[in-house]
Design an enzyme around this catalytic site. Structure first.
Site, PDB file in Angstrom:
ATOM      1  N   GLY A   1       0.760  -1.246   0.000  1.00  0.00           N
ATOM      2  CA  GLY A   1       0.000   0.000   0.000  1.00  0.00           C
ATOM      3  C   GLY A   1       0.782   1.282   0.000  1.00  0.00           C
ATOM      4  O   GLY A   1       0.228   2.345  -0.279  1.00  0.00           O
TER       5      GLY A   1
ATOM      6  N   GLY B   1       4.269  -3.627  -3.385  1.00  0.00           N
ATOM      7  CA  GLY B   1       4.301  -3.844  -4.830  1.00  0.00           C
ATOM      8  C   GLY B   1       4.740  -2.578  -5.524  1.00  0.00           C
ATOM      9  O   GLY B   1       5.870  -2.453  -5.999  1.00  0.00           O
TER      10      GLY B   1
ATOM     11  N   TYR C   1      -8.179   5.508 -13.195  1.00  0.00           N
ATOM     12  CA  TYR C   1      -8.171   6.150 -11.873  1.00  0.00           C
ATOM     13  C   TYR C   1      -7.901   7.643 -11.931  1.00  0.00           C
ATOM     14  O   TYR C   1      -7.745   8.272 -10.885  1.00  0.00           O
ATOM     15  CB  TYR C   1      -7.064   5.548 -10.978  1.00  0.00           C
ATOM     16  CG  TYR C   1      -6.924   4.064 -11.010  1.00  0.00           C
ATOM     17  CD1 TYR C   1      -7.971   3.233 -10.607  1.00  0.00           C
ATOM     18  CD2 TYR C   1      -5.734   3.472 -11.422  1.00  0.00           C
ATOM     19  CE1 TYR C   1      -7.819   1.856 -10.626  1.00  0.00           C
ATOM     20  CE2 TYR C   1      -5.582   2.097 -11.441  1.00  0.00           C
ATOM     21  CZ  TYR C   1      -6.624   1.302 -11.043  1.00  0.00           C
ATOM     22  OH  TYR C   1      -6.477  -0.059 -11.055  1.00  0.00           O
TER      23      TYR C   1
ATOM     24  N   CYS D   1      -9.217   3.709 -29.891  1.00  0.00           N
ATOM     25  CA  CYS D   1     -10.443   4.376 -30.314  1.00  0.00           C
ATOM     26  C   CYS D   1     -11.328   4.625 -29.106  1.00  0.00           C
ATOM     27  O   CYS D   1     -12.311   3.899 -28.884  1.00  0.00           O
ATOM     28  CB  CYS D   1     -11.182   3.544 -31.344  1.00  0.00           C
ATOM     29  SG  CYS D   1     -10.237   3.430 -32.836  1.00  0.00           S
ATOM     30  N   GLU D   2     -10.948   5.618 -28.338  1.00  0.00           N
ATOM     31  CA  GLU D   2     -11.628   5.894 -27.079  1.00  0.00           C
ATOM     32  C   GLU D   2     -11.159   7.264 -26.609  1.00  0.00           C
ATOM     33  O   GLU D   2      -9.964   7.460 -26.409  1.00  0.00           O
ATOM     34  CB  GLU D   2     -11.208   4.791 -26.081  1.00  0.00           C
ATOM     35  CG  GLU D   2     -11.647   4.981 -24.680  1.00  0.00           C
ATOM     36  CD  GLU D   2     -12.729   3.983 -24.272  1.00  0.00           C
ATOM     37  OE1 GLU D   2     -13.026   3.032 -25.031  1.00  0.00           O
ATOM     38  OE2 GLU D   2     -13.277   4.191 -23.188  1.00  0.00           O
TER      39      GLU D   2
ATOM     40  N   TYR E   1       1.590  -1.775 -12.127  1.00  0.00           N
ATOM     41  CA  TYR E   1       0.224  -1.831 -12.658  1.00  0.00           C
ATOM     42  C   TYR E   1       0.100  -1.198 -14.044  1.00  0.00           C
ATOM     43  O   TYR E   1      -0.884  -0.542 -14.360  1.00  0.00           O
ATOM     44  CB  TYR E   1      -0.754  -1.176 -11.663  1.00  0.00           C
ATOM     45  CG  TYR E   1      -0.627  -1.755 -10.279  1.00  0.00           C
ATOM     46  CD1 TYR E   1      -1.010  -3.068 -10.034  1.00  0.00           C
ATOM     47  CD2 TYR E   1      -0.085  -1.024  -9.228  1.00  0.00           C
ATOM     48  CE1 TYR E   1      -0.862  -3.628  -8.773  1.00  0.00           C
ATOM     49  CE2 TYR E   1       0.072  -1.569  -7.965  1.00  0.00           C
ATOM     50  CZ  TYR E   1      -0.318  -2.880  -7.735  1.00  0.00           C
ATOM     51  OH  TYR E   1      -0.173  -3.427  -6.495  1.00  0.00           O
TER      52      TYR E   1
END
Ligand code: LLP
Length: 443
Positions: free
Chosen positions: A244, A288, A330, A357-358, A386
């Site tokens: 975390g 992580g 996020y 395409c977004e 990530y």
């Protein structure tokens, strides 16, 4: 852009990582390219090992896991958290010692449970009562006595993004302490002849900056250990506090040091043990992001640069949410520079857009860069966590390659996907082939 690890600007005015010119890397391996700074990754592992010398440091594989990374983690003496059959398969095939594997996951399938038992993982991190039942039966069938740690939810609201906070009672992960379900799990585990309950686990969330959140968590977990002792007579030896710790991505991020985290955890565990008259448990942590994140940089090639006068300048690159979905998911913030003109002063604010395409496929909404031009190499820092692990193939774009750089060497650790790779699993069923043949014949 703030420099991490071994980053520096070389004599050619290029960004260099691990003693390797990133413009050379882009040419040699193509873009988009994940670059992993080995020294930085190893240093981050060591920092944790030193700070938690009496405990155990478990690298959270979900951060970034390829076989070569398993080797680095192994060499640095860390254990490894795997959260799926796929991550377990990666660790095993890299030769990672199974006894140092911690098997996570809130819905392990019977096949994954079997796989974990057969590979001899050190600990199953049991998430719920259903899994406890499945595992207990499977262990009995296999004749194994399996070490487990029970995941509980301490009821902590960490200050982080909604999707990455996990310690609150309303969570899909773990057994809540508050409702008595955690204690029920403990009691069931203790009477299961093939399971050995070693400890409890929690993970309050990710990209957390406030050390008080960890301090508070420790107190709740220690209370629970005391409660377990009172009501069952058992002293659980292991206290796993999850990962975390946040990292620096962009201006305004003020992450605490690993030593600060360790200091708070160790002191609070110690005090709580004394005041509750308990022996000090062994502390386990599962970092992580704070190990992998700063060690990664992604290189892109700039294509179209579209200036909409008075509105915005879009700098299009050859990757995007497919290799880094964090901005889209996020609202994550990143910093960048032009690797081929690394020493130039930053200019105007531009938006770095991906190639999917977004409309939401943006990498950086506001980046300060010296007037990007087609062909420039854009480097985004702190992409080691990530990014690859959450990468995808939207629009059937192949996924990037990954190279490990260190002391002037660059080694490929993940081959770039080809169109053949992307199409490899497609199947045209025979009946569609027949129709096609008939159509051709009718013409
Ligand atoms: N242990 C457990 C049980 C976890 O669920 C996680 C992360 C970690 C350890 C490692 O946490 P870290 O030190 O990396 O914060 N995809 C999101 C992050 C999800 C985190 C999931 N669990 C992101 O890109 O921000």
């Amino acid at each position: 852009m703030r420099f991490n690890g071994t980053m520096r600007v070389n004599g050619k005015n290029h960004l260099e990582i691990g003693g390797v010119d990133t413009v050379f890397l882009a040419r040699e391996f193509g873009t988009p390219l994940y670059v992993v700074d080995e020294a930085c990754f190893r240093d981050n592992c060591r920092r944790y090992r030193e700070a938690f010398a009496g405990g155990e440091v478990i690298y959270a594989g979900k951060t970034m896991l390829v076989k070569a990374v398993c080797r680095l983690v192994e060499e640095e003496g860390l254990s490894l958290d795997v959260a799926s059959g796929g991550e377990l398969a990666c660790a095993i095939s890299a030769g990672f010692p199974a006894s140092r594997l911690y098997f996570h996951g809130n819905n392990k399938t019977p096949a994954e449970i079997r796989m974990g038992l057969e590979s001899g993982v050190g600990r199953f991190m049991v998430d719920n009562l259903y899994e406890l039942g499945l595992l207990s039966q499977a262990a009995a069938r296999t004749g194994v006595r399996q070490g487990i740690i029970l995941r509980v939810t301490p009821g902590i609201e960490a200050h982080t993004h909604e999707y990455i906070k996990t310690g609150q009672i309303d969570s899909k992960f773990g057994l809540p302490i508050e409702t008595g379900q955690a204690m029920e799990g403990v009691e069931k585990a203790l009477v299961s002849p093939n399971l050995v309950l070693k400890g409890i686990h929690c993970h309050i969330g990710s990209q957390v900056f406030e050390l008080e959140s960890f301090e508070h968590t420790v107190r709740i977990m220690m209370n629970f250990l005391a409660q377990v002792h009172r009501s069952t007579g058992h002293l659980l030896e292991e206290l796993d506090l999850g990962g975390g710790l946040g990292i620096y991505y962009a201006e305004g991020d003020l992450p605490p040091a690993v030593s600060g985290l360790a200091g708070v955890i160790t002191a609070t565990v110690g005090e709580a043990a004394v005041s509750r008259n308990l022996p000090v448990p062994r502390v386990l942590v599962e970092p992580g992001r704070s190990i992998g994140g700063p060690s990664g940089t992604t290189l892109y090639t700039v294509g179209a640069v579209k200036v909409i006068p008075g509105v915005r300048t879009y700098v299009d690159v050859d990757g995007g949410m497919n290799d880094n979905p964090r901005t889209a998911l996020y609202g994550a913030r990143y910093e960048a520079l032009l690797a081929n003109r690394a020493g130039e002063a930053a200019g105007d604010v531009v938006a770095v857009a991906g190639n999917c395409c977004e409309s939401g496929d943006m990498l950086i909404h506001e980046a300060r860069l010296p007037a990007p031009r087609p062909g420039d190499i854009l480097a985004i820092s702190a992409t080691g966590a990530y990014n690859f692990s959450m990468s995808m193939n939207y629009n059937r774009f192949p996924r990037p390659a990954m190279v490990l750089v260190n002391e002037g060497r660059a080694d490929l650790i993940l081959r770039r996907e080809t169109y053949e790779d992307v199409l490899d699993h497609d199947v045209i069923p025979p009946r569609l082939r027949i129709r096609e043949a008939l159509r051709k014949a009718a013409r």
